[in-house]
Design a protein around this motif. Structure first.
Motif, PDB file in Angstrom:
ATOM      1  N   ARG A 372      -7.678   5.930  17.332  1.00  0.00           N
ATOM      2  CA  ARG A 372      -7.961   4.639  16.777  1.00  0.00           C
ATOM      3  C   ARG A 372      -9.346   4.680  16.482  1.00  0.00           C
ATOM      4  N   LYS A 373     -10.450   4.986  16.626  1.00  0.00           N
ATOM      5  CA  LYS A 373     -12.046   5.277  16.589  1.00  0.00           C
ATOM      6  C   LYS A 373     -11.982   4.789  14.759  1.00  0.00           C
ATOM      7  N   ARG A 374     -11.189   6.163  14.356  1.00  0.00           N
ATOM      8  CA  ARG A 374     -10.874   6.669  12.815  1.00  0.00           C
ATOM      9  C   ARG A 374     -11.230   5.236  11.861  1.00  0.00           C
ATOM     10  N   GLU A 375     -11.494   5.028  10.587  1.00  0.00           N
ATOM     11  CA  GLU A 375     -11.490   3.699   9.763  1.00  0.00           C
ATOM     12  C   GLU A 375      -9.936   4.625   9.552  1.00  0.00           C
ATOM     13  N   THR A 376      -9.345   3.052   9.567  1.00  0.00           N
ATOM     14  CA  THR A 376      -7.904   3.151   9.077  1.00  0.00           C
ATOM     15  C   THR A 376      -7.091   1.942   8.766  1.00  0.00           C
ATOM     16  N   TRP A 377      -7.260   2.054   7.777  1.00  0.00           N
ATOM     17  CA  TRP A 377      -6.533   0.753   6.387  1.00  0.00           C
ATOM     18  C   TRP A 377      -5.863   0.284   6.704  1.00  0.00           C
ATOM     19  N   GLY A 378      -5.342  -1.035   6.708  1.00  0.00           N
ATOM     20  CA  GLY A 378      -3.957  -1.452   6.423  1.00  0.00           C
ATOM     21  C   GLY A 378      -3.416  -2.318   5.250  1.00  0.00           C
ATOM     22  N   ILE A 379      -2.776  -1.538   4.501  1.00  0.00           N
ATOM     23  CA  ILE A 379      -2.786  -2.592   2.869  1.00  0.00           C
ATOM     24  C   ILE A 379      -1.076  -3.518   2.961  1.00  0.00           C
ATOM     25  N   VAL A 380      -1.758  -4.496   2.437  1.00  0.00           N
ATOM     26  CA  VAL A 380      -0.741  -5.229   2.515  1.00  0.00           C
ATOM     27  C   VAL A 380      -0.199  -5.727   1.564  1.00  0.00           C
ATOM     28  N   PRO A 381       0.859  -5.294   0.130  1.00  0.00           N
ATOM     29  CA  PRO A 381       1.488  -5.829  -1.142  1.00  0.00           C
ATOM     30  C   PRO A 381       2.065  -7.251  -0.783  1.00  0.00           C
ATOM     31  N   ALA A 382       1.316  -8.684  -0.810  1.00  0.00           N
ATOM     32  CA  ALA A 382       1.840  -9.649  -1.067  1.00  0.00           C
ATOM     33  C   ALA A 382       1.550 -10.279  -2.131  1.00  0.00           C
ATOM     34  N   ALA A 383       1.568  -9.372  -3.814  1.00  0.00           N
ATOM     35  CA  ALA A 383       1.670 -10.601  -4.645  1.00  0.00           C
ATOM     36  C   ALA A 383       2.846 -10.588  -5.326  1.00  0.00           C
ATOM     37  N   VAL A 485       0.827   1.325   5.426  1.00  0.00           N
ATOM     38  CA  VAL A 485       1.517   0.379   4.929  1.00  0.00           C
ATOM     39  C   VAL A 485       2.649  -0.278   5.404  1.00  0.00           C
ATOM     40  N   GLY A 486       2.777  -1.710   4.613  1.00  0.00           N
ATOM     41  CA  GLY A 486       4.066  -2.275   5.053  1.00  0.00           C
ATOM     42  C   GLY A 486       4.015  -3.434   4.645  1.00  0.00           C
ATOM     43  N   LEU A 487       5.515  -3.944   4.973  1.00  0.00           N
ATOM     44  CA  LEU A 487       6.112  -5.138   3.728  1.00  0.00           C
ATOM     45  C   LEU A 487       5.669  -6.675   5.006  1.00  0.00           C
ATOM     46  N   PRO A 488       4.967  -7.103   3.806  1.00  0.00           N
ATOM     47  CA  PRO A 488       4.210  -9.052   4.846  1.00  0.00           C
ATOM     48  C   PRO A 488       5.592  -9.758   5.463  1.00  0.00           C
ATOM     49  N   ASP A 489       6.658  -9.525   4.591  1.00  0.00           N
ATOM     50  CA  ASP A 489       7.861 -10.309   4.269  1.00  0.00           C
ATOM     51  C   ASP A 489       8.819  -9.821   5.508  1.00  0.00           C
ATOM     52  N   THR A 490       8.865  -8.818   6.537  1.00  0.00           N
ATOM     53  CA  THR A 490       9.691  -8.225   7.095  1.00  0.00           C
ATOM     54  C   THR A 490       9.001  -8.758   8.674  1.00  0.00           C
ATOM     55  N   VAL A 491       9.772  -8.509   9.418  1.00  0.00           N
ATOM     56  CA  VAL A 491       9.731  -8.954  11.102  1.00  0.00           C
ATOM     57  C   VAL A 491      10.070  -7.650  12.057  1.00  0.00           C
ATOM     58  N   TRP A 492       9.977  -6.816  12.078  1.00  0.00           N
ATOM     59  CA  TRP A 492      10.608  -5.769  13.087  1.00  0.00           C
ATOM     60  C   TRP A 492      10.371  -5.084  14.043  1.00  0.00           C
ATOM     61  N   ALA A 548       7.692   1.115   7.170  1.00  0.00           N
ATOM     62  CA  ALA A 548       6.551   1.088   7.026  1.00  0.00           C
ATOM     63  C   ALA A 548       6.200   2.512   6.871  1.00  0.00           C
ATOM     64  N   PHE A 549       4.352   3.226   6.593  1.00  0.00           N
ATOM     65  CA  PHE A 549       4.519   4.352   6.693  1.00  0.00           C
ATOM     66  C   PHE A 549       3.016   4.488   6.676  1.00  0.00           C
ATOM     67  N   LYS A 550       2.620   5.968   6.812  1.00  0.00           N
ATOM     68  CA  LYS A 550       0.638   5.967   7.412  1.00  0.00           C
ATOM     69  C   LYS A 550       0.439   7.292   6.484  1.00  0.00           C
ATOM     70  N   MET A 551      -0.402   7.224   6.206  1.00  0.00           N
ATOM     71  CA  MET A 551      -0.977   8.966   5.252  1.00  0.00           C
ATOM     72  C   MET A 551      -2.577   8.797   6.059  1.00  0.00           C
ATOM     73  N   THR A 552      -2.587  10.022   5.635  1.00  0.00           N
ATOM     74  CA  THR A 552      -4.138  10.512   5.659  1.00  0.00           C
ATOM     75  C   THR A 552      -4.617   9.922   4.332  1.00  0.00           C
ATOM     76  N   GLY A 553      -6.073   9.818   4.186  1.00  0.00           N
ATOM     77  CA  GLY A 553      -6.455   9.004   2.668  1.00  0.00           C
ATOM     78  C   GLY A 553      -6.689   9.906   1.752  1.00  0.00           C
ATOM     79  N   ARG A 554      -6.487  11.454   2.356  1.00  0.00           N
ATOM     80  CA  ARG A 554      -5.886  12.355   1.377  1.00  0.00           C
ATOM     81  C   ARG A 554      -5.425  12.537   0.715  1.00  0.00           C
ATOM     82  N   ILE A 555      -3.896  12.134   1.268  1.00  0.00           N
ATOM     83  CA  ILE A 555      -2.401  12.352   0.773  1.00  0.00           C
ATOM     84  C   ILE A 555      -2.739  10.717   0.296  1.00  0.00           C
ATOM     85  N   PHE A 556      -3.102  10.007   0.493  1.00  0.00           N
ATOM     86  CA  PHE A 556      -3.355   8.531  -0.637  1.00  0.00           C
ATOM     87  C   PHE A 556      -4.125   9.059  -1.420  1.00  0.00           C
TER      88      PHE A 556
END
Length: 643
Positions: A372-383, A485-492, A548-556
């Motif tokens: 968890r100390k690894r740089e971990t980005w959360g992308i929130v598509p809210a457009a 990556v997750g969707l900001p208009d969901t609750v789970w 939601a989904f998760k991947m390495t930066g390389r796969i991104f």
């Protein structure tokens, strides 16, 4: 690639199935340009029955004392791309410690006897080759067995990444052209070391068949059969056969029988090496039935399943043409899918998608903490414009849903706060909000920042779909980071579900819903590998959707390059993932979700408000029992909970 192995034996095939597997894999690795170093303890049992003294295609290190070779082994481990300890390794725990403390790129454990291991642990037995309290420290755990055993390895033993590497056959040795031998002539043969836990089935499928058909000749080949074995006049016996004679043994039989050890059959998805050997030699195979058999051979076409004595008798009464047709089909399938060369390709793919942990944690919980100390980005598509819930005077991501107490005062929570909370619980330490030019209210709402998280904003100037929004974060995400990556208009729920996704590869957090046709349904195989994503189809084959989904930066970055390719530009992420899978990529689905609500509709907004008002957002309200069990009459249809 350099591969270091601490194993049971490769020099003696007496009374074990490991040696022939490693010989074949070593040759196949060498053919692909890889280097293999195999450490084997020189124990008297195998020394007295040794049938090779060097490793085909690799380097063999025979040793008597672990301490004497520890320094040499550490040098090899530090230089290895893959360093592996196997089940039944005599120095398994010490070898595991050495490898886990090394600088090997991938530090792994390969259980070639997974069902036996798990059954011994379940019975409370000590398993001396297994570093149980450190399984979570391995970057990779390989299992000879698939199916439900994988879940036990993950959840019961704490393995972070588990992959199957099924058995294989040495296609150079096991050939259909092998010359039959008079002493091996039989109507039905069986090749296998004696094992008490398959004796009952062997008596039913082999001994009783021989008793019923005294005019036919039966043959058993193998080691360690006791004097009390119920031999019959028409059952011949050949004590231990070296691998070089296996092809002649099979080729001399009109048919051969496969009987699986009880623990292997109970877990399923555990084909024995003899199954593939017999098929490669072109002999018709009769096999006991276990879960997953059809994944390797098609019953009735490539293999003859037998459940009782009468089934064996009926099979032996089939015409020679019928048996030969089945044998040809099984051989073709084996040479295409179950050879050592094929398994090496699978191993290469597994290693390509694996990542060694940069530091050596001391236990499984430390491994999680380190990751968890690894740089971990959360992308929130809210457009998005939120047309399904308009008109609103503000962005839909700021819809008030539920509340929280802050400085002794209760205040509403914006729906997007739930996603951010879950991302942080999943290890996110950097956030990228993707917004449109007219969504400055989101920037204002989060202007004071979020404790412990760096935030950036990216602009999606015009609607372009989810892929376009997600890849707006491309310029700031390095290849060695993680991306969620997750969707900001969901609750789970559960709120900590993202922490259950692996740190390597591409994984989807799956939720069961009653109406998957409104979402992206995820189709997986028995081992959780994603086969396809069905994007909003009318009758999907799965009720599981991704939340939601998760991947390495390389796969991104790989996905971004694929999306930018000519004639692509996908709008939906599901179609892009399908193209990624067709190009050889891999993904897994993790069904850790219990409840999922899309708040982007008026109906969903009401349901979320009702659900949260009942206190399901409290941490202890989710794990113990499902919302459905608490409120059977009032939980909305859109909520599906799995206990």
């Amino acid at each position: 690639m350099k591969v270091l192995i601490f194993g049971l034996t490769v020099t003696s095939s007496w009374g074990n199935g490991h040696a022939t597997l490693w010989r074949a894999l070593s040759k196949a690795l060498a053919r692909r340009g890889h280097q293999v170093v195999f450490f084997e303890k020189d124990v008297p049992w195998y020394a007295d029955h040794r049938d090779i003294d060097s490793l085909p295609g690799g380097e063999l290190v025979l040793y008597s004392n672990f301490a004497a070779i520890a320094a040499r082994a550490r040098i090899h481990a530090d230089d290895a791309d893959l360093a592996v300890v196997t089940s039944y390794c005599p120095d398994g725990q010490r070898a595991s410690s050495l490898i886990l403390e090394s600088r090997a790129r991938i530090r792994g454990f390969y259980d070639l006897d997974t069902p036996v291991t798990l059954e011994r642990l379940r019975a409370g037995e000590a398993v001396d080759y297994l570093p149980v309290d450190r399984m979570g420290d391995f970057d990779l755990v390989l299992s000879y067995t698939g199916g439900r055993a994988l879940k036990v390895l993950r959840e019961g033993l704490g393995a972070r990444r588990v992959e199957t590497l099924y058995g294989w056959v040495d296609q150079d040795v096991h050939v259909a052209a092998a010359a039959p031998m008079k002493e091996f002539r039989s109507d039905l043969s069986y090749l296998g070391t004696y094992a008490a836990d398959r004796q009952c089935l062997l008596e039913q499928l082999f001994i009783e068949a021989a008793r019923t058909l005294p005019e036919l000749t039966f043959l058993i080949g193998g080691a360690q059969y006791p004097e009390s074995f119920p031999w019959l006049p028409n059952i011949n016996f050949v004590r231990h056969l070296p691998p070089s004679l296996h092809p002649s043994f099979f080729s001399s039989s009109r048919a051969t029988l496969n009987v699986t050890r009880k623990s292997m059959a109970d877990y399923g998805y555990c084909p024995s090496g003899r199954l593939f050997e017999g098929a490669a030699c072109g002999v018709p195979i009769l096999s006991d039935v276990w879960d997953g058999l059809g994944s390797f051979f098609t019953p009735g076409e490539e293999i003859c399943p037998v459940r009782c004595t009468q089934d064996v008798i009926d099979a032996l009464r089939m015409s020679d043409d019928e048996l030969r047709r089945m044998a040809r089909a099984a051989r073709e399938r084996t040479l295409a899918e179950h050879t050592a060369d094929q398994r090496v390709k699978e191993l290469e793919a597994i290693c390509e998608n694996s990542r060694a942990t940069p530091q050596v944690p001391q236990n499984a919980s430390a491994a999680v903490s380190s990751a968890r100390k690894r740089e971990t980005w959360g992308i929130v598509p809210a457009a998005g414009t939120g047309t399904r819930i308009q008109p609103l005077a503000f962005s839909k991501e700021l819809l008030p849903v539920g509340s929280r107490v802050e400085n002794d005062r209760e205040r509403p929570r914006a729906v997007s706060e739930y996603l951010i909370e879950r991302m942080i619980a999943g290890g996110v330490n950097k956030l990228c909000f993707v917004i449109s030019p007219n969504k400055a209210d989101i920037l204002q709402y989060y202007s004071s920042g979020i404790e412990g998280v760096d935030m950036v904003y990216a602009i999606q100037a015009s609607p372009g779909g989810l892929c376009d929004a997600v890849f707006r974060g491309h310029p700031v995400i390095p290849e060695d980071a993680l991306v969620i990556v997750g969707l900001p208009d969901t609750v789970w729920f559960p709120a900590d579900a993202l922490a259950r996704l692996p740190d390597d590869g591409l994984s989807f957090l799956l939720f069961p819903v009653n109406h998957p046709e409104f979402f992206d349904a995820v189709i997986t195989d028995q081992e959780g590998r994603v086969q396809e994503i069905e994007v909003k189809v009318r009758a999907p084959r799965s009720k599981w959707i991704w939340g939601a989904f998760k991947m390495t930066g390389r796969i991104f970055h790989q996905l971004h390059a694929l999306w930018k390719a000519p004639d692509r530009g996908d709008e939906y992420f599901g179609t892009l993932i399908n193209a990624y899978l067709r190009s050889g990529g891999q993904a897994v689905g993790v069904p850790a979700g219990r409840a999922y609500i899309d708040v982007g509709t008026l109906h969903g907004y009401r349901e979320a408000s009702q659900l949260l008002s009942r206190g399901l957002d409290e941490p202890d309200a989710v794990p113990g029992e499902s919302a459905a069990s608490k409120q059977p009459s009032s939980v909305p249809d859109a909520i599906t909970d799995v206990v």
